[in-house]
Design a protein around this motif. Structure first.
Motif, PDB file in Angstrom:
ATOM      1  N   TRP A   1       0.835  -1.209   0.000  1.00 15.83           N
ATOM      2  CA  TRP A   1       0.000   0.000   0.000  1.00 15.83           C
ATOM      3  C   TRP A   1       0.864   1.251   0.000  1.00 15.83           C
ATOM      4  CZ3 TRP A   1      -0.164   3.771   3.850  1.00 15.83           C
ATOM      5  CH2 TRP A   1      -1.171   4.734   3.722  1.00 15.83           C
ATOM      6  N   LEU A   2       1.930   1.251   0.807  1.00 15.76           N
ATOM      7  CA  LEU A   2       2.806   2.408   0.895  1.00 15.76           C
ATOM      8  C   LEU A   2       3.496   2.682  -0.439  1.00 15.76           C
ATOM      9  CD1 LEU A   2       4.140   4.586   2.675  1.00 15.76           C
ATOM     10  CD2 LEU A   2       5.901   2.905   3.249  1.00 15.76           C
ATOM     11  N   SER A   3       3.833   1.636  -1.164  1.00 17.48           N
ATOM     12  CA  SER A   3       4.512   1.807  -2.453  1.00 17.48           C
ATOM     13  C   SER A   3       3.566   2.272  -3.548  1.00 17.48           C
ATOM     14  CB  SER A   3       5.185   0.492  -2.860  1.00 17.48           C
ATOM     15  OG  SER A   3       4.216  -0.497  -3.149  1.00 17.48           O
TER      16      SER A   3
ATOM     17  N   GLY B   1      -9.554  -3.987  -1.543  1.00 15.31           N
ATOM     18  CA  GLY B   1     -10.352  -3.006  -0.827  1.00 15.31           C
ATOM     19  C   GLY B   1      -9.849  -1.584  -0.938  1.00 15.31           C
ATOM     20  N   THR B   2      -8.626  -1.377  -1.459  1.00 20.11           N
ATOM     21  CA  THR B   2      -8.059  -0.028  -1.614  1.00 20.11           C
ATOM     22  C   THR B   2      -7.403   0.076  -2.983  1.00 20.11           C
ATOM     23  OG1 THR B   2      -7.621   0.126   0.765  1.00 20.11           O
ATOM     24  CG2 THR B   2      -6.493   1.693  -0.656  1.00 20.11           C
ATOM     25  N   PRO B   3      -7.809   1.044  -3.813  1.00 22.24           N
ATOM     26  CA  PRO B   3      -7.229   1.163  -5.161  1.00 22.24           C
ATOM     27  C   PRO B   3      -5.787   1.642  -5.115  1.00 22.24           C
ATOM     28  CG  PRO B   3      -8.698   3.003  -4.704  1.00 22.24           C
ATOM     29  CD  PRO B   3      -8.851   2.044  -3.559  1.00 22.24           C
ATOM     30  N   ALA B   4      -5.117   1.549  -6.238  1.00 28.33           N
ATOM     31  CA  ALA B   4      -3.722   1.978  -6.347  1.00 28.33           C
ATOM     32  C   ALA B   4      -3.627   3.497  -6.262  1.00 28.33           C
ATOM     33  CB  ALA B   4      -3.123   1.479  -7.664  1.00 28.33           C
ATOM     34  N   TYR B   5      -2.450   3.960  -5.887  1.00 26.64           N
ATOM     35  CA  TYR B   5      -2.193   5.405  -5.827  1.00 26.64           C
ATOM     36  C   TYR B   5      -2.174   5.974  -7.238  1.00 26.64           C
ATOM     37  CZ  TYR B   5       0.704   9.627  -5.573  1.00 26.64           C
ATOM     38  OH  TYR B   5       1.177  10.893  -5.719  1.00 26.64           O
ATOM     39  N   ARG B   6      -2.914   7.069  -7.451  1.00 26.52           N
ATOM     40  CA  ARG B   6      -2.972   7.691  -8.769  1.00 26.52           C
ATOM     41  C   ARG B   6      -2.422   9.103  -8.769  1.00 26.52           C
ATOM     42  NH1 ARG B   6      -3.303   3.462 -12.062  1.00 26.52           N
ATOM     43  NH2 ARG B   6      -5.089   2.110 -11.595  1.00 26.52           N
ATOM     44  N   SER B   7      -2.826   9.904  -7.793  1.00 29.92           N
ATOM     45  CA  SER B   7      -2.407  11.303  -7.755  1.00 29.92           C
ATOM     46  C   SER B   7      -2.492  11.812  -6.329  1.00 29.92           C
ATOM     47  CB  SER B   7      -3.294  12.145  -8.677  1.00 29.92           C
ATOM     48  OG  SER B   7      -4.645  12.091  -8.251  1.00 29.92           O
ATOM     49  N   GLY B   8      -2.032  13.054  -6.140  1.00 25.70           N
ATOM     50  CA  GLY B   8      -2.073  13.664  -4.822  1.00 25.70           C
ATOM     51  C   GLY B   8      -0.840  13.332  -4.015  1.00 25.70           C
ATOM     52  N   PRO B   9      -0.841  13.694  -2.725  1.00 21.35           N
ATOM     53  CA  PRO B   9       0.323  13.426  -1.861  1.00 21.35           C
ATOM     54  C   PRO B   9       0.622  11.930  -1.782  1.00 21.35           C
ATOM     55  CG  PRO B   9      -1.244  14.903  -0.796  1.00 21.35           C
ATOM     56  CD  PRO B   9      -1.923  14.382  -2.009  1.00 21.35           C
TER      57      PRO B   9
END
Length: 420
Positions: free
Chosen positions: A213-215, A221-229
């Protein structure tokens, strides 16, 4: 005929008389809410009815000014109004912290945040339209059971506490029993199945998933990081320290550099492998400003104390100490901008990082895990000491997931039914 008795908060018969100037004057006597002596009141008007109407309005204003709360609390008062009065009362209670008051308000009122869950069950939207006389025990009981049916056990318990206070305020003023006294008991999950601690496989899998998740990767249950901080490492570091010490979330978030004491005296602190951490405070919210601050005492008087940090978390602790700079009062776990972190924010980050595979894991689960492991290795007294409980009863009932193995008593069962 005997004169009618005037109750507190009421007034007697109104009489009106036309005066020499052509205007009408209405008079009566009223009794304040404090139950004192009758007081005279008068009002003028162009007509008899106008003078009486003006007098009734004046008397109501006087009674409202003398005790507006009493005027509002009748059998027809709506629970939404009663909830507001109860919150005002709790705000004056020095024993009610700002965090507790905010939790009460969050359960009562619908969130104004557009990102909030509109389907969340709050007291005002669900029950606020009921009048006191309509909010019978069966209505309140049905509301709480609805929460239980949806699986919201903790929410049901919180709302039961709040409703007992709200209805208790009305009961005191109306001199009647509290309808919440007849609501069915809600058993905590621990009372049904016992505390649930995380085993080694769960902790290994959870940490691996939190690293993903951190990477920025997607997890169940949680999508991948796309934008933002970018995602913050705060939740992993806090989890390390909670599992390494058994500290409460607010206490761990309040650890300062000065609270960390190296136990290896002959090496530089950056090379020290044994550390003791003191719990001397917690993160709280200022009642007036709503801002976070470090409260100089933890949850209870028994909570003040120190524990040795488990070896696996020492690298995390040293890294946080190095990042804290030279200020001994610096808090180790902060936001990106150096601000304090609330336990609620930490719980929110953990919900995202744990995903759906570990949805049952909360910050309290880490504390239960510590209590369970210490109890298995060192006994119940040691577990209570590690968690800084004043009694082993609390430790055993709510924090230890360790069913006892019964000793071998089969020699007493051999006679008869297949025995000799």
């Amino acid at each position: 005929m005997a004169r009618r008795t005037i109750d507190p908060g009421d007034w007697g018969d109104i009489s009106a008389k036309k005066q020499s100037n052509g205007r009408w004057k209405a008079t009566c006597r009223y009794r304040p809410w404090d139950g004192g002596e009758l007081k005279p009141a008068g009002a003028w008007g162009a007509t008899e009815e106008e003078s009486k109407a003006n007098l009734r309005r004046n008397v109501r204003d006087r009674l409202a000014h003398s005790d507006s709360e009493h005027e509002k609390i009748t059998r027809d008062v709506r629970l939404s109004v009663l909830a507001d009065l109860w919150l005002e009362e709790k705000a004056l209670d020095p024993g009610c912290s700002a965090e507790t008051l905010k939790q009460y308000r969050d359960e009562i009122e619908e969130s104004a945040d557009k990102r909030g869950d509109r389907a969340a069950i709050k007291i005002k939207p669900a029950l606020g339209g009921y009048r006191w006389r309509e909010a019978k025990s069966v209505v309140l009981d049905r509301h709480l059971k609805r929460l239980l049916e949806l699986g919201y056990y903790e929410k049901a318990h919180r709302q039961k506490v709040i409703l007992k206070g709200i209805m208790g305020l009305g009961a005191r003023h109306l001199n009647v029993p509290n309808p919440m006294d007849n609501v069915a008991r809600l058993r905590r999950a621990e009372e049904r199945s016992g505390p649930r601690a995380a085993d080694g496989a769960t902790l290994t899998g959870l940490r691996s998933q939190m690293e993903d998740w951190l990477s920025g990767k997607a997890i169940p249950g949680t999508p991948a990081y796309r934008s933002g901080p970018k995602r913050s490492r705060l939740v992993l570091d806090a989890s390390d320290l909670m599992l390494a010490t058994g500290g409460r979330p607010g206490e761990v978030l309040a650890i300062r550099k000065v609270d960390c004491v190296p136990l290896d005296k002959d090496v530089d602190w950056t090379e020290c492998r044994r550390w003791r951490v003191w719990f001397t405070g917690t993160i709280a919210t200022d009642r007036e400003t709503g801002k976070l601050y470090r409260k100089s005492k933890p949850k209870t008087k028994n909570s003040v104390g120190s524990v040795v940090v488990a070896d696996f978390a020492v690298p995390t602790l040293i890294r946080l100490l190095a990042a804290a700079g030279d200020d001994p009062e610096a808090v180790l776990l902060t936001t990106r901008t150096g601000g304090l972190v609330s336990p609620r924010k930490l719980s929110g980050q953990l919900r995202k990082a744990r995903g759906s595979n570990y949805a049952w894991v909360t910050p309290k689960t880490f504390r239960k895990t510590v209590g369970t492991r210490v109890k298995r290795k060192k006994g119940l007294d040691a577990a209570a000491e590690q968690l800084r409980h004043g009694s082993t009863v609390i430790t055993e009932r709510f924090y230890v997931d360790d069913p006892e193995d019964v000793a071998d008593y089969t020699d007493a069962l051999e006679e008869g039914w297949g025995g000799e």
